[in-house]
Design an enzyme around this catalytic site. Structure first.
Site, PDB file in Angstrom:
ATOM      1  N   ALA A  45       0.843  -1.198   0.000  1.00 25.15           N
ATOM      2  CA  ALA A  45       0.000   0.000   0.000  1.00 25.15           C
ATOM      3  C   ALA A  45       0.877   1.246   0.000  1.00 25.15           C
ATOM      4  O   ALA A  45       2.005   1.238   0.497  1.00 25.15           O
ATOM      5  CB  ALA A  45      -0.905  -0.007   1.226  1.00 25.15           C
TER       6      ALA A  45
ATOM      7  N   ASN B 296       9.906   9.232   4.458  1.00 22.93           N
ATOM      8  CA  ASN B 296       8.724   9.977   4.049  1.00 22.93           C
ATOM      9  C   ASN B 296       7.884  10.321   5.276  1.00 22.93           C
ATOM     10  O   ASN B 296       7.898   9.602   6.277  1.00 22.93           O
ATOM     11  CB  ASN B 296       7.888   9.187   3.040  1.00 22.93           C
TER      12      ASN B 296
ATOM     13  N   PHE C 295      -1.737  10.079   5.627  1.00 18.10           N
ATOM     14  CA  PHE C 295      -2.772   9.419   4.843  1.00 18.10           C
ATOM     15  C   PHE C 295      -3.419  10.408   3.869  1.00 18.10           C
ATOM     16  O   PHE C 295      -4.583  10.785   4.011  1.00 18.10           O
ATOM     17  CB  PHE C 295      -3.855   8.826   5.757  1.00 18.10           C
TER      18      PHE C 295
ATOM     19  N   SER D  28       1.210   3.514  10.663  1.00 17.68           N
ATOM     20  CA  SER D  28       1.914   4.612  10.010  1.00 17.68           C
ATOM     21  C   SER D  28       2.463   5.559  11.068  1.00 17.68           C
ATOM     22  O   SER D  28       1.745   5.950  11.995  1.00 17.68           O
ATOM     23  CB  SER D  28       0.974   5.376   9.078  1.00 17.68           C
TER      24      SER D  28
ATOM     25  N   ASN E 163       3.179   8.595  10.520  1.00 18.40           N
ATOM     26  CA  ASN E 163       2.934   9.958  10.054  1.00 18.40           C
ATOM     27  C   ASN E 163       1.540  10.487  10.361  1.00 18.40           C
ATOM     28  O   ASN E 163       1.183  11.577   9.928  1.00 18.40           O
ATOM     29  CB  ASN E 163       3.196  10.036   8.548  1.00 18.40           C
ATOM     30  N   THR E 164       0.736   9.703  11.092  1.00 18.60           N
ATOM     31  CA  THR E 164      -0.575  10.157  11.558  1.00 18.60           C
ATOM     32  C   THR E 164      -0.537  10.196  13.078  1.00 18.60           C
ATOM     33  O   THR E 164      -0.372   9.158  13.726  1.00 18.60           O
ATOM     34  CB  THR E 164      -1.690   9.208  11.081  1.00 18.60           C
TER      35      THR E 164
ATOM     36  N   LYS F   6      -1.835  -4.269   9.858  1.00 15.08           N
ATOM     37  CA  LYS F   6      -0.452  -3.920   9.519  1.00 15.08           C
ATOM     38  C   LYS F   6       0.202  -3.267  10.727  1.00 15.08           C
ATOM     39  O   LYS F   6      -0.308  -2.270  11.258  1.00 15.08           O
ATOM     40  CB  LYS F   6      -0.415  -2.961   8.331  1.00 15.08           C
TER      41      LYS F   6
ATOM     42  N   ASN G 178       5.345  -1.912   8.611  1.00 15.39           N
ATOM     43  CA  ASN G 178       5.316  -0.562   8.068  1.00 15.39           C
ATOM     44  C   ASN G 178       6.719   0.038   8.152  1.00 15.39           C
ATOM     45  O   ASN G 178       7.680  -0.672   8.475  1.00 15.39           O
ATOM     46  CB  ASN G 178       4.301   0.286   8.845  1.00 15.39           C
TER      47      ASN G 178
ATOM     48  N   THR H   1       9.917   0.228  -2.070  1.00 12.22           N
ATOM     49  CA  THR H   1      11.043   1.104  -2.393  1.00 12.22           C
ATOM     50  C   THR H   1      11.880   0.577  -3.545  1.00 12.22           C
ATOM     51  O   THR H   1      12.232   1.327  -4.460  1.00 12.22           O
ATOM     52  CB  THR H   1      11.930   1.300  -1.152  1.00 12.22           C
TER      53      THR H   1
END
Length: 450
Positions: A136, A180, A184, A267, A269-270, A309, A338, A412
């Site tokens: 994803a 990164n 989302f 994630s 990043n959230t 995940k 992740n 990647t």
């Protein structure tokens, strides 16, 4: 037949060349790109150069191809190696957008060669022609499902999809090809449902109108969207106060189009998302999502499997809690893992290592594989595991499988190498299995700890 196909491709290349969005990997791209950016003026030269180059490659292949379809297919995949270096001149997020656009428009090679039979396997009652999938984050909004499956992946996972549209984190959000912090960024479940519904309908129509009648009762490879299996990764909106409600909404709207579903609670990043991996929080969340899925009406094939995940930055106690919850609730699978918030050597020496965000790529391989091994042992091999993180070769995929993964995912390395990586990994994995005397992928799963 091959000559006619070649001429057709040549004509299409000439017709589409002006609007071509090149496909492949960027040296700057490693993970989730941000929202679909407008292509800046500075990138137009790179875009035109890439389009012209790929047009010439396809035309050249059409001219020189007098062999069978499989040979021509191999030539097209090999030709993509000449295009990838051009992406180094593009902004990473623009490069990612061009790649998705190309796949969405069918401007990518299509795999015509059958997978090695040793790679075929069945998981959750679904037959995979090979265990190599796309993670994803690449196709967040399900824009390019058909094109990506056509590249030869055994399965493709779209998302993460949030209930309502939301922007990603402020740019820049990709650094040095491995870090990164995009968040989302999503067009929302309505847009994604519309695309997946159209794809599902197309698949059903093809099945009905197909003139080929199979004499076998075996389950054929493929799922609801095409020749491969489709996974839908669900996320929560960053401003939502009820995470479970967001995931339930995703299930109600998208599960009918998915061959499997993923709850993404990992994630980095959230804000606050990873707290949902705690024992009580995770148990409550899974029970609500399972109930939402099971209350829907399903045909003979039943509801789509539900996976979670997880992050690679978990303690042994965290892993034990997750394993206990997964076993108790009979979770269908786990994806491990992740991106990581850690900065292992030699990444920490890089000047951008201090940037916040998730690290992906080769530096993640050892960490994610160790977590995979621990989870395989904790679940006693009773739950299907998908290995993700740092895979760039068939040998890497094989190590994940021996550590306990039944399926593996790329990201990647695919961004770096482009389409040619897929047949290479499949061929190398088949060689690894045969070298060590395994007759199937299933025989090798968890071999290092049995």
């Amino acid at each position: 037949m091959a000559a006619r196909a070649s001429r057709k491709i040549f004509r299409e290349a000439l017709y589409r060349k002006a609007n071509f969005k090149a496909f492949g990997g960027s040296r700057h791209l490693s993970s989730v790109a941000g929202n679909s950016p407008k292509i800046p003026q500075s990138s137009k030269k790179g875009r035109l150069l890439t389009g012209a180059t790929i047009g010439l490659l396809i035309a050249g292949g059409a001219y020189v191809s007098t062999a069978d379809e499989a040979t021509f297919c191999g030539w097209l995949f090999s030709a993509t190696k000449l295009v990838n270096p051009l992406f180094a001149f593009l902004d990473p997020e623009v490069a990612h957008r061009l790649a998705v656009s190309a796949a969405a428009r069918g401007l990518v090679p299509k795999e015509k060669r059958p997978d090695p039979s040793i790679l075929g396997l069945e998981v959750w009652g679904r037959k995979f022609s090979n265990p190599i999938g796309l993670a994803a984050g690449f196709d967040k909004n399900a824009e390019a499902v058909e094109g990506l499956l056509g590249l030869g992946f055994g399965f493709v996972e779209v998302g993460s999809v949030t209930p309502v549209p939301q922007e990603g984190n402020p740019k820049p959000c990709i650094f040095s090809a491995i870090i990164n912090r995009c968040g989302f960024n999503s067009e929302g479940i309505v847009a994604v449902a519309k695309r997946l519904g159209a794809q599902h309908g197309k698949r059903k129509l093809a099945e009905i109108t197909s003139t080929s009648i199979s004499s076998s009762d075996e389950v054929q490879p493929g799922g609801k969207a095409g020749p491969g299996i489709l996974g839908v990764n669900l996320g929560k909106n960053k401003t939502s106060e009820d995470a479970a409600a967001d995931y339930v909404q995703g299930v109600h709207t998208l599960s009918q189009y998915a061959d499997y579903l993923v709850i993404n609670v990992s994630s980095p990043n959230t804000p606050g998302l990873r707290k949902l991996q705690g024992r009580k929080q995770l148990k409550d969340l899974i029970k609500k999502v399972q109930a939402a899925r099971d209350e829907m009406q399903w045909g003979e094939e039943g509801p789509p499997p539900l996976l979670v995940k997880i992050a690679p930055d978990l303690s042994k106690e965290d892993l034990e809690d997750i394993a206990a919850v997964a076993l108790t609730l009979r979770l269908d699978g786990l994806i491990i893992s992740n991106t990581t918030i850690s900065r292992p050597d030699p990444v920490r020496k890089n000047q951008v290592a201090e940037e916040s965000g998730g690290l992906s790529g080769k530096p993640l391989f050892s960490l994610s594989t160790n977590i995979l091994k621990e989870m395989y042992l904790l679940t006693r091999g009773k739950i299907p595991l998908i290995g993700c993180g740092g895979i760039s070769s068939g040998e890497d995929a094989y190590k994940k499988i021996r550590a306990g993964a039944v399926l593996v995912q790329l990201y990647t390395a695919f961004a770096y190498e482009g389409p040619i990586l897929i047949p290479q990994i499949k061929a190398e994995l088949a060689q690894c299995l045969e070298r060590d005397g395994f007759k199937s992928v299933r025989e090798a799963v968890g071999a290092d700890y049995r």
